[in-house]
Design a protein around this motif. Structure first.
Motif, PDB file in Angstrom:
ATOM      1  N   TYR A 166       0.796  -1.225   0.000  1.00 13.48           N
ATOM      2  CA  TYR A 166       0.000   0.000   0.000  1.00 13.48           C
ATOM      3  C   TYR A 166       0.828   1.276   0.000  1.00 13.48           C
ATOM      4  CZ  TYR A 166      -3.891  -3.098   1.137  1.00 13.48           C
ATOM      5  OH  TYR A 166      -4.847  -4.090   1.101  1.00 13.48           O
ATOM      6  N   MET A 167       2.141   1.160   0.110  1.00  9.95           N
ATOM      7  CA  MET A 167       2.980   2.350   0.207  1.00  9.95           C
ATOM      8  C   MET A 167       3.979   2.398  -0.935  1.00  9.95           C
ATOM      9  SD  MET A 167       3.604   2.682   4.290  1.00  9.95           S
ATOM     10  CE  MET A 167       2.186   2.679   5.417  1.00  9.95           C
ATOM     11  N   PRO A 168       4.278   3.597  -1.446  1.00  8.92           N
ATOM     12  CA  PRO A 168       5.220   3.741  -2.567  1.00  8.92           C
ATOM     13  C   PRO A 168       6.597   3.172  -2.229  1.00  8.92           C
ATOM     14  CG  PRO A 168       4.066   5.804  -2.115  1.00  8.92           C
ATOM     15  CD  PRO A 168       3.746   4.886  -0.993  1.00  8.92           C
ATOM     16  N   PRO A 228      -1.525   4.795  -0.893  1.00  7.59           N
ATOM     17  CA  PRO A 228      -1.918   3.650  -1.754  1.00  7.59           C
ATOM     18  C   PRO A 228      -2.139   4.067  -3.204  1.00  7.59           C
ATOM     19  CG  PRO A 228      -3.124   3.603   0.314  1.00  7.59           C
ATOM     20  CD  PRO A 228      -2.422   4.925   0.265  1.00  7.59           C
ATOM     21  N   TRP A 229      -2.656   5.285  -3.402  1.00  2.88           N
ATOM     22  CA  TRP A 229      -2.861   5.783  -4.767  1.00  2.88           C
ATOM     23  C   TRP A 229      -1.528   5.936  -5.484  1.00  2.88           C
ATOM     24  CZ3 TRP A 229      -1.640  10.742  -6.886  1.00  2.88           C
ATOM     25  CH2 TRP A 229      -2.160  10.958  -8.163  1.00  2.88           C
ATOM     26  N   LEU A 230      -0.526   6.472  -4.774  1.00  2.00           N
ATOM     27  CA  LEU A 230       0.805   6.606  -5.371  1.00  2.00           C
ATOM     28  C   LEU A 230       1.414   5.239  -5.655  1.00  2.00           C
ATOM     29  CD1 LEU A 230       2.265   9.497  -3.171  1.00  2.00           C
ATOM     30  CD2 LEU A 230       1.516   9.638  -5.567  1.00  2.00           C
ATOM     31  N   ARG A 272      -0.090   3.862  -8.823  1.00  2.56           N
ATOM     32  CA  ARG A 272       0.489   4.494 -10.013  1.00  2.56           C
ATOM     33  C   ARG A 272       1.851   3.888 -10.328  1.00  2.56           C
ATOM     34  NH1 ARG A 272       0.300  10.836 -10.543  1.00  2.56           N
ATOM     35  NH2 ARG A 272       1.027  10.125 -12.584  1.00  2.56           N
ATOM     36  N   GLU A 273       2.631   3.592  -9.282  1.00  4.18           N
ATOM     37  CA  GLU A 273       3.907   2.922  -9.490  1.00  4.18           C
ATOM     38  C   GLU A 273       3.725   1.564 -10.175  1.00  4.18           C
ATOM     39  OE1 GLU A 273       6.845   4.514  -5.879  1.00  4.18           O
ATOM     40  OE2 GLU A 273       5.913   2.542  -5.769  1.00  4.18           O
ATOM     41  N   GLU A 274       2.745   0.801  -9.689  1.00  5.74           N
ATOM     42  CA  GLU A 274       2.497  -0.515 -10.264  1.00  5.74           C
ATOM     43  C   GLU A 274       2.052  -0.411 -11.721  1.00  5.74           C
ATOM     44  OE1 GLU A 274      -0.399  -2.144  -7.640  1.00  5.74           O
ATOM     45  OE2 GLU A 274       1.080  -2.873  -6.172  1.00  5.74           O
ATOM     46  N   ASN A 275       1.229   0.578 -12.034  1.00  4.21           N
ATOM     47  CA  ASN A 275       0.779   0.775 -13.418  1.00  4.21           C
ATOM     48  C   ASN A 275       1.951   1.088 -14.333  1.00  4.21           C
ATOM     49  OD1 ASN A 275      -1.896   0.299 -12.684  1.00  4.21           O
ATOM     50  ND2 ASN A 275      -2.356   2.486 -12.413  1.00  4.21           N
TER      51      ASN A 275
END
Length: 490
Positions: A334-336, A477-479, A482-485
């Motif tokens: 859940y964390m960048p 989690p949103w960041l 985006r990393e995973e995408n």
């Protein structure tokens, strides 16, 4: 706040077990300290005794025994409350518990740093004139420097400060008990009780909006029974010993809060309490006690030294504990990566300290808009009375989920065997805690009357603080997503 004290094996291959009274004492000194009885006394006067008694039986004892059941149900899980929520619900809620548990330490971290400055001011100046020697700007700068300094030397002094936290915590417990006992001795030897009239009418609560809006601070002062969970694996007979430790914890908490408040009424008029009572009250108390015993300021200086040691040790442990949430496997989901990737030699993410510093600086910038040091100290306490109870809600949520699906779990101890009765108690504690935390948004200072500029100012500060601290839990989690995408696109 609590710390994780590792059990030392004095003989190779032989496990050293901790006795249940020791666990109760360790948990007690990390949950409630002498100063925790001062701000409720200022907010509610002698009527807070009724509040303490009510909370002891309707809240603290059930709370401790719920923690006993969950601790024994998930005794093989090292994550404490976050593990309870994760295993009784799902990973997402487990993350949110971890995040809220971490983020609620930040205002407390700043508050403890403030307390370090105040304790040294009493050691050096011997009085309450700190605000005459330091502006709010330099008070904020020094607070940040203390936090930064402890972060930089965290690894070098961690173990020694854990030892100091036990020494300071034990000394604080002794000082608190001495204050209560010596106050009773003074009354029996002719000391005049400052609170007059000292009768049943003085104890009657005034059920106003202000009264209920200050109850969150009582929850903040008394909560934390779940912090004993990591010690379960270090007990010889957890099934029988851990509930005993929780009972002892509840009884000691009740003794200090109830009889400590009565002792305060001996030296302070509950109807005319000093405006800086939350910040300087403990020092006033030991100064007055020392004078009544013919010892002058000796007891005050002893307390100031004990307070300084305890707060510095607590500060180091808070910084260590606050980084642990970023080191777990669930946190990584859940964390960048920039936050969890780079780690120091102990395995703690380096940038967790960066985030801690950033949020502490954010709070200090907000406090810079307040008129004086006393108002800064009081506001940070009030923020803790909002943030901490919201975190405590997860304890009762986990208990409700556990009892709703109790056929899926086994525990050596069950609090209220009747499932319906247990759920009623769980929902009562959850709803009560949530309401008290929400009412805590209402500014509580005497000068912040409804509709005044001070009221509006502090209300806005409260809302902004909670939005930023909790809202960041949505952003990370949103960041990470985006990393995973981006990784998938590559």
């Amino acid at each position: 706040m609590s710390e994780e004290i590792e059990t030392i094996n004095f003989e190779p291959g032989k496990k050293h077990y901790m006795k249940w009274p020791v666990i109760a004492l360790i948990d007690f000194v990390t949950i409630i300290s002498f100063e925790n009885i001062f701000y409720p006394f200022q907010n509610q006067g002698l009527s807070v005794v009724v509040s303490w008694i009510f909370l002891l039986f309707a809240y603290v004892i059930p709370y401790a025994l719920m923690c006993s059941q969950m601790g024994l149900t998930f005794k093989d899980q090292a994550g404490g409350l976050a593990s309870w929520v994760r295993h009784s619900s799902n990973d997402t809620l487990g993350y949110w518990t971890s995040w809220m548990y971490w983020v609620q330490t930040v205002p407390y971290l700043v508050d403890v740093s403030n307390s370090v400055i105040v304790s040294f001011s009493w050691i050096i100046l011997g009085n309450n004139t700190l605000d005459k020697h330091m502006s709010t700007f330099w008070f904020g700068i020094l607070t940040f420097v203390i936090i930064l300094a402890f972060i930089l030397i965290e690894n070098a002094i961690k173990n020694s400060l854990e030892l100091l936290s036990l020494i300071g915590g034990g000394a604080m417990f002794i000082m608190s008990m001495l204050f209560v006992l010596l106050a009773a001795w003074s009354v029996m030897h002719g000391h005049h009780i400052a609170t007059q009239p000292f009768n049943w009418d003085s104890f009657k609560p005034s059920f106003s909006l202000r009264y209920f809006s200050t109850t969150g601070l009582l929850i903040f002062a008394m909560s934390g029974a779940e912090l004993a969970a990591p010690y379960i694996v270090q007990m010889r007979d957890p099934k029988h010993e851990f509930p005993k430790a929780m009972w002892m914890l509840a009884i000691m908490t009740g003794f200090l809060t109830i009889f400590g408040t009565l002792a305060l009424a001996v030296f302070f008029n509950a109807h005319h309490i000093p405006h800086d009572f939350k910040m300087n009250g403990p020092y006033y108390a030991f100064q007055l006690l020392g004078e009544s015993l013919g010892l002058g300021k000796v007891l005050m200086y002893i307390f100031a030294v004990v307070q300084a040691i305890f707060m510095m040790a607590q500060l180091a442990v808070l910084l260590d504990a606050s980084s642990r949430v970023f080191a777990g496997d669930v946190a990584d989901r859940y964390m960048p990566k920039w936050l969890t990737g780079k780690k120091d030699k102990t395995g703690r993410p380096v940038h967790s300290y960066t985030l801690t510093c950033g949020l502490a600086l954010f709070l200090l910038l907000l406090t810079g808009t307040l008129p004086n040091i006393n108002s800064i100290y009081n506001w940070l306490l009030n923020i803790n009375g909002i943030i901490s109870p919201y975190k405590t809600c997860w304890v009762f949520f986990a208990f409700i989920m556990l009892r709703m699906h109790e056929k899926n779990y086994h525990s050596d101890y069950v609090f209220i065997k009747n499932r319906t009765g247990a759920l009623i108690m769980g929902w009562w504690c959850l709803i009560f805690t949530f309401i008290c935390a929400t009412l805590g948004f209402i500014p509580q200072e005497a000068e912040a009357t409804f509709g005044s500029a001070a009221f509006n100012h502090q209300l806005i500060m409260n809302i902004i603080t909670v939005i930023v601290l909790f809202g960041l839990g949505f952003l990370l989690p949103w960041l990470r997503k985006r990393e995973e995408n981006r990784e998938d696109e590559m």
